[in-house]
Design an enzyme around this catalytic site. Structure first.
Site, PDB file in Angstrom:
ATOM      1  N   LYS A 267       0.810  -1.212   0.000  1.00 38.93           N
ATOM      2  CA  LYS A 267       0.000   0.000   0.000  1.00 38.93           C
ATOM      3  C   LYS A 267       0.845   1.264   0.000  1.00 38.93           C
ATOM      4  O   LYS A 267       0.338   2.355  -0.264  1.00 38.93           O
ATOM      5  CB  LYS A 267      -0.966  -0.011   1.186  1.00 38.93           C
ATOM      6  CG  LYS A 267      -0.292  -0.064   2.552  1.00 38.93           C
ATOM      7  CD  LYS A 267      -1.333  -0.171   3.645  1.00 38.93           C
ATOM      8  CE  LYS A 267      -0.709  -0.276   5.025  1.00 38.93           C
ATOM      9  NZ  LYS A 267      -1.718  -0.427   6.082  1.00 38.93           N
ATOM     10  N   ARG A 268       2.145   1.132   0.280  1.00 41.28           N
ATOM     11  CA  ARG A 268       3.009   2.311   0.228  1.00 41.28           C
ATOM     12  C   ARG A 268       3.234   2.776  -1.205  1.00 41.28           C
ATOM     13  O   ARG A 268       3.443   3.952  -1.461  1.00 41.28           O
ATOM     14  CB  ARG A 268       4.356   2.000   0.883  1.00 41.28           C
ATOM     15  CG  ARG A 268       4.295   1.852   2.395  1.00 41.28           C
ATOM     16  CD  ARG A 268       5.649   1.440   2.937  1.00 41.28           C
ATOM     17  NE  ARG A 268       6.063   0.137   2.385  1.00 41.28           N
ATOM     18  CZ  ARG A 268       7.287  -0.352   2.480  1.00 41.28           C
ATOM     19  NH1 ARG A 268       8.230   0.353   3.071  1.00 41.28           N
ATOM     20  NH2 ARG A 268       7.567  -1.542   1.974  1.00 41.28           N
TER      21      ARG A 268
END
Length: 506
Positions: A267-268
């Site tokens: 998700k980064r």
């Protein structure tokens, strides 16, 4: 029920066991889809099991997100909770780990009684000290077995100190070999597992590696299809199956989903929650088609499949070993393709959440042919049709007088062209204010002025919508209506009049 050709006479049963500690992840959705397709292709059963023992991070909201988004994708299961918090369906329940603690305790006791597990009284500080010693000797970290041969007196002494023991599984020294459905024959040396492994914490809570084996055995899971990141866990799981006396399932480890730079998707760097794609207006049909090809191919040049067609064609042998790159451009292509293939009524229904609520249903239906070819995501419609709900003042505030000026004429000539266009439109009755009439009249104005049509249409578009990019101009004007178009053109003329040398009506 279909029998597995590689698992004796066992019926084919697969499972998905998400933990409700976050929203449904792209990777979890892809693994769920592959399990679903495998079960439907083989005529087997698909089980949903909720691993809800992480009380600190697990929430009902995340469970709802997972189950709701699986349903949104069209993935269904034969056993387990059909709705978040609902009753279980199936003969192998309960299907939540939090309700299976007695089973785990009984199996741990059985391993203790057989000598294949033992109580470990090591404190975290003692284990940390051992780890530092191993690092100093450049040894891989592993449990040194100090509690394996404790006497009754040793255990009594530790208990007197108030130590509460964990339970460790005694890892046998052997080569663990298994045939993976995706990767072929895989071998691990059990020494790589880091020594004897804790299966029950000192507070009595069982660890994942223990519970997953017990649940799979108790639910008679025949095939475990999961991500490649679980491959290194498989030897421990196989040893536990053997120690407990249960048949081992057949394993298949599917490739990881990678970012475009080939790093593991996170998700980064990428949007990983299915909910986010759903909110942006990606269609479930497109998402399923996209996910299916993240690590699998039909062996043909075909690109577009329904869920039913995927179920018919899915072959686990065609799942790739290499990581699958998440190509958002391909997802956009598929989504646009599916949008263009929707019947008008269906597209209007799906657009409803993305267009202003002040637009009535007949208007939304009239928008469909104007938007269909311009949409990549349903949410693209929000900006494309906003001018219909905005006030005339809001539209006028979106552009400057300088922006209205035609690229091929000065402000005075642009004002004259817009004045001529407005007069032509004002002469039309409401009943004649239709896209074909509007186009004919305004093209005639451009010809009379000696302008290219596009040079005239650009300032008209900006004046009536406040935007340079819109649905087709004349269909947009027809939806906007005669009075609002005239008012917005008048506002544009008044804006141009603020420039030097321009007068209203010039």
């Amino acid at each position: 029920m279909t029998r597995s050709p590689n698992a004796g006479d066992r019926p084919i049963r697969v499972r998905m066991a998400p933990s409700p500690t976050g929203p449904l992840h792209i990777g979890t959705a892809r693994t769920s889809l592959y399990n679903f397709l495998f079960a439907r292709h083989t005529g087997g059963s698909y089980v949903l099991r909720i691993e809800d023992t992480d009380v600190a991070r697990g929430t009902d909201a995340f469970e709802h997100d997972i189950i709701d988004n699986l349903h949104w994708l069209g993935i269904t299961w034969d056993e387990g909770p059909q709705v978040a918090g609902g009753e279980d369906v199936g003969a192998y329940g309960p299907y939540r780990q939090s309700q299976r603690s007695e089973l785990y305790a009984g199996e741990a006791a059985r391993l203790l009684a057989s000598g294949q597990a033992y109580r470990c009284y090591c404190t975290p500080e003692e284990l940390e000290a051992v780890r530092h010693e191993q690092e100093a000797r450049k040894e891989p970290p592993h449990y040194n077995g100090r509690c394996l041969l404790l006497t009754d007196a040793d255990r009594a002494a530790f208990a007197a100190e108030g130590r509460r023991p964990a339970i460790r599984f005694a890892v046998a020294s052997e080569t663990v070999r298994f045939a993976d459905l995706v990767r072929g024959v895989v071998e691990f040396e059990s020494a790589a597992l880091g020594g004897d492994r804790v299966i029950v914490r000192s507070d009595g809570t069982p660890l994942y590696h223990f519970t997953v084996v017990i649940d799979d055995a108790a639910m008679e899971i025949s095939h475990v299809l999961r991500g490649e990141d679980h491959l290194s866990n498989t030897p421990l799981h196989i040893l536990l199956f053997r120690a407990l006396g249960y048949p081992e399932p057949i394993f298949g480890h599917i490739p990881l989903i990678l970012n475009p730079d080939r790093s593991k998707m996170s998700k980064r760097k990428s949007q990983t929650a299915i909910t986010a794609y759903r909110e942006q207006g990606y269609l479930p049909e497109a998402m399923v088609n996209f996910l299916a090809f993240l690590g699998w191919s039909p062996g043909t040049e075909e690109e577009i499949f329904t869920l039913g067609e995927l179920s018919e064609r899915f072959d686990i042998a065609r799942v790739h070993k290499a990581g699958a790159v998440f190509d958002k451009d391909r997802l956009d292509f598929l989504n646009g393709t599916y949008i263009r293939g929707l019947p008008d009524a269906q597209l209007a229904l799906r657009l409803r959440p993305y267009v202003p609520s002040v637009l009535d249903d007949p208007t939304v239906h009239r928008l469909v042919p104007l938007l269909r070819e311009r949409l990549v995501r349903l949410s693209d419609a929000t900006e494309l049709v906003a001018f219909l709900a905005e006030s005339d003042e809001e539209v006028a505030a979106r552009y400057t007088a300088g922006e209205l000026t035609s690229k091929r004429a000065d402000a005075s000539a642009t004002s004259a062209a817009l004045t001529r266009s407005r007069s032509e439109l004002e002469a039309l009755d409401d009943g004649d204010f239709a896209s074909d009439v509007l186009e004919s009249r305004l093209r005639a104005v451009a010809d009379q002025l000696g302008w290219k049509a596009g040079d005239l249409f650009r300032p008209i578009r900006l004046a009536v919508t406040g935007r340079a990019v819109t649905p087709p101009l004349f269909g947009s004007m027809e939806l906007l209506g005669r009075e609002r178009c005239l008012a917005r053109l008048q506002a544009a003329l008044e804006s141009l009049a603020t420039l030097p040398g321009v007068e209203v009506g010039a």
